[in-house]
Design an enzyme around this catalytic site. Structure first.
Site, short mmCIF file in Angstrom:
data_model
loop_
_atom_site.label_atom_id
_atom_site.label_comp_id
_atom_site.label_asym_id
_atom_site.label_seq_id
_atom_site.Cartn_x
_atom_site.Cartn_y
_atom_site.Cartn_z
N LYS A 135 4.30 8.73 9.06
CA LYS A 135 4.08 8.11 10.36
C LYS A 135 5.07 8.59 11.44
O LYS A 135 4.85 9.65 12.00
CB LYS A 135 4.00 6.60 10.21
CG LYS A 135 2.80 6.24 9.28
CD LYS A 135 2.32 4.82 9.31
CE LYS A 135 0.98 4.70 8.60
NZ LYS A 135 0.97 4.00 7.34
N TYR A 156 0.86 -1.19 0.00
CA TYR A 156 0.00 0.00 0.00
C TYR A 156 0.90 1.23 0.00
O TYR A 156 1.83 1.32 0.80
CB TYR A 156 -0.89 -0.01 1.24
CG TYR A 156 -1.80 1.20 1.37
CD1 TYR A 156 -2.83 1.42 0.46
CD2 TYR A 156 -1.62 2.12 2.41
CE1 TYR A 156 -3.68 2.53 0.60
CE2 TYR A 156 -2.46 3.21 2.54
CZ TYR A 156 -3.49 3.42 1.64
OH TYR A 156 -4.32 4.51 1.77
N ASP A 166 9.15 2.85 -0.18
CA ASP A 166 8.08 3.41 0.64
C ASP A 166 8.34 2.98 2.07
O ASP A 166 8.03 1.87 2.48
CB ASP A 166 6.71 2.93 0.15
CG ASP A 166 5.59 3.58 0.96
OD1 ASP A 166 5.88 4.16 2.03
OD2 ASP A 166 4.43 3.49 0.54
C1 LIG Z 1 0.31 4.48 6.02
C2 LIG Z 1 1.03 4.24 4.73
C3 LIG Z 1 0.88 5.09 3.63
C4 LIG Z 1 -0.13 6.18 3.59
O1 LIG Z 1 0.09 7.17 4.53
P1 LIG Z 1 -1.14 8.12 4.98
O2 LIG Z 1 -0.49 9.11 5.88
O3 LIG Z 1 -2.14 7.23 5.63
O4 LIG Z 1 -1.68 8.73 3.72
C5 LIG Z 1 1.68 4.87 2.53
N1 LIG Z 1 2.56 3.86 2.49
C6 LIG Z 1 2.73 3.03 3.52
C7 LIG Z 1 3.75 1.94 3.44
C8 LIG Z 1 1.96 3.17 4.67
O5 LIG Z 1 2.09 2.30 5.68
#
Ligand SMILES: *Cc1c(COP(=O)(O)O)cnc(C)c1O
Length: 432
Positions: A271, A143, A238
């Protein structure tokens, strides 16, 4: 006693779609009533009924210090006094970015944004703009936020272009997104062989926390790096979840230990870097980052980007996690939890596997750790749901879906881990 969570959920559902502002909070996968949180401190949350929970979600990752760390609160309160938002540059943005650059050596420049979604979307646009190529590779089960081009599931067959996973995304919008199986070297090689000259970027969660906890194997990651370099595509890590969470230098520092000279071309962060405030970032080499507006032709902007309160929170958080021994202690406690859960499952005769790195963990009702999305989804959902609700009833708040990772914070004590394992023993005994 009346259930205030239920009352609030009903009231929320009347005015907010599904009663929630982010879908997984609705408990749809596990059923039941979501807990409406009234406050949090350290390793604990309290819901609207006044029940206390040991929190293993930590706001889905940011709360690595636990809730309400006094130094973070002090920094935020001081920033609030100075002003909530200026829409003009501040020194604190430089300080935060300099801190990030010190900790993640693959980065030369960083831009701050407000969410992981925004960071991932911007990174893809920049990669396409910088390379002049249209196509991107992503992996099933990873994701990267909910930008249109990234809401894609695998098509049928090898290395085909994906299908939208959401209504409202026209197929043309994802026609340049190739979706491959995680940890599948053959598919990766076939995709580059067929489309190599068209691929702008390969985007990957190095430890996929959005399919609970699945590591990219070292040989697979090595091949990702080699093929991107060979074909002039950008390797985009990511690390929204893994950054400053699995290690101080993120997951890339772990691959750099296993693969000499390893580094991604771009990194997406979120995060933990916000410490609980809306803050995310993307960065990479200077030559690529200088393609961004106002220097270059790739447009990207944000009214609240680099917000002075969010950056104060992030900066205080990043400074505190650099204390000597911080990650060793966090990793040890997380390992104790995971090994304890495994031991309790073994005792109960329940098929179970679990893994962790730093302060992030995952567990599966499978006898072996999965390596890709299809294997994760073969996990026993009914059993997971019973486990989840059993733990919740006993005051342990785990992620309400079997494809979500868990998080331990520095505020979790040995006694919290012990209490969690005691609850798990009772719940697992009922699962067989
Ligand atoms: C949480 C997450 C996102 C999205 O971040 P948001 O602040 O919720 O938009 C993207 N990539 C990864 C790997 C994530 O865990």
């Amino acid at each position: 006693m009346s259930d205030r969570n239920l009352t609030l959920f009903d009231r929320a559902k009347a005015v907010i779609p599904g009663g929630v502002n982010s879908p997984v909070r609705a408990f749809k996968a596990v059923g039941g009533t979501p807990r409406f949180i009234t406050r949090a401190q350290g390793a604990y949350l309290w819901d609207a009924n006044g029940q206390r929970y040991i929190d293993y979600i930590g706001s889905w990752g940011p709360m690595i210090l636990g809730h309400g760390h006094p130094e973070v609160l002090r920094a935020v309160q001081a920033a609030v006094q100075e002003g909530l938002s200026f829409g003009a540059p501040t020194e604190r943005e430089i300080e935060l970015v300099e801190e990030i650059l010190r900790l993640v050596p693959s980065l030369e420049m960083v831009r701050l944004v407000n969410s992981g979604t925004e960071a991932g979307m911007s990174a893809i646009r920049l990669a396409r703009g910088a390379t002049g190529r249209p196509k991107i590779i992503k992996f099933e089960g990873c994701y990267h936020g909910h930008a249109d081009a990234l809401l894609v599931k695998a098509g049928s067959g090898l290395a085909t272009f994906g299908h939208p996973t959401s209504a409202g995304v026209p197929p043309e919008v994802v026609q340049h997104t190739l979706v491959l199986e995680y940890n599948n070297v053959e598919q990766l090689e076939a995709a580059f062989a067929e489309h190599g000259a068209q691929i702008a970027a390969l985007m990957i969660e190095p430890i996929a926390g959005n399919m609970n906890f699945v590591r990219a194997s070292v040989p697979f990651m090595r091949r990702c790096r080699e093929l991107c370099s060979q074909h002039g595509a950008l390797l985009v890590f990511d690390e929204v979840m893994t950054g400053f969470r699995v290690a101080l230098g993120g997951a890339q520092s772990l691959y750099a230990q296993a693969i000499p000279g390893f580094a991604p071309d771009m990194t997406v962060l979120g995060k933990v870097i916000g410490g609980g405030m809306p803050l995310a970032a993307f960065g990479g080499k200077r030559a690529v980052m200088e393609q961004l507006a106002p220097l270059g032709p790739v447009y990207q902007a944000g009214t609240l980007s680099g917000n002075p309160v969010a950056t104060a929170c992030g900066l205080a958080t990043l400074r505190l996690i650099q204390q000597p021994g911080f990650f060793d202690a966090l990793a040890a406690r997380t390992r104790a939890l995971v090994q304890g859960l495994q031991a309790e499952a073994n005792r109960a005769g329940v098929p179970f596997s679990a893994d962790c790195e730093g302060g992030m963990f995952g567990f599966f009702f499978l006898s072996e750790l999965p390596r890709n999305y299809v294997q994760v989804m073969a996990s026993d959902a009914a059993r997971f749901n019973r486990f989840f609700h059993g733990m919740l009833q006993r005051g342990v708040y785990l992620a309400p879906a079997l494809y979500e990772a868990g998080f331990v914070s520095a505020a979790h004590t040995d006694a919290d881990i012990e209490a969690t394992l005691t609850a798990a023993r009772a719940v697992l005994a009922e699962l067989t």
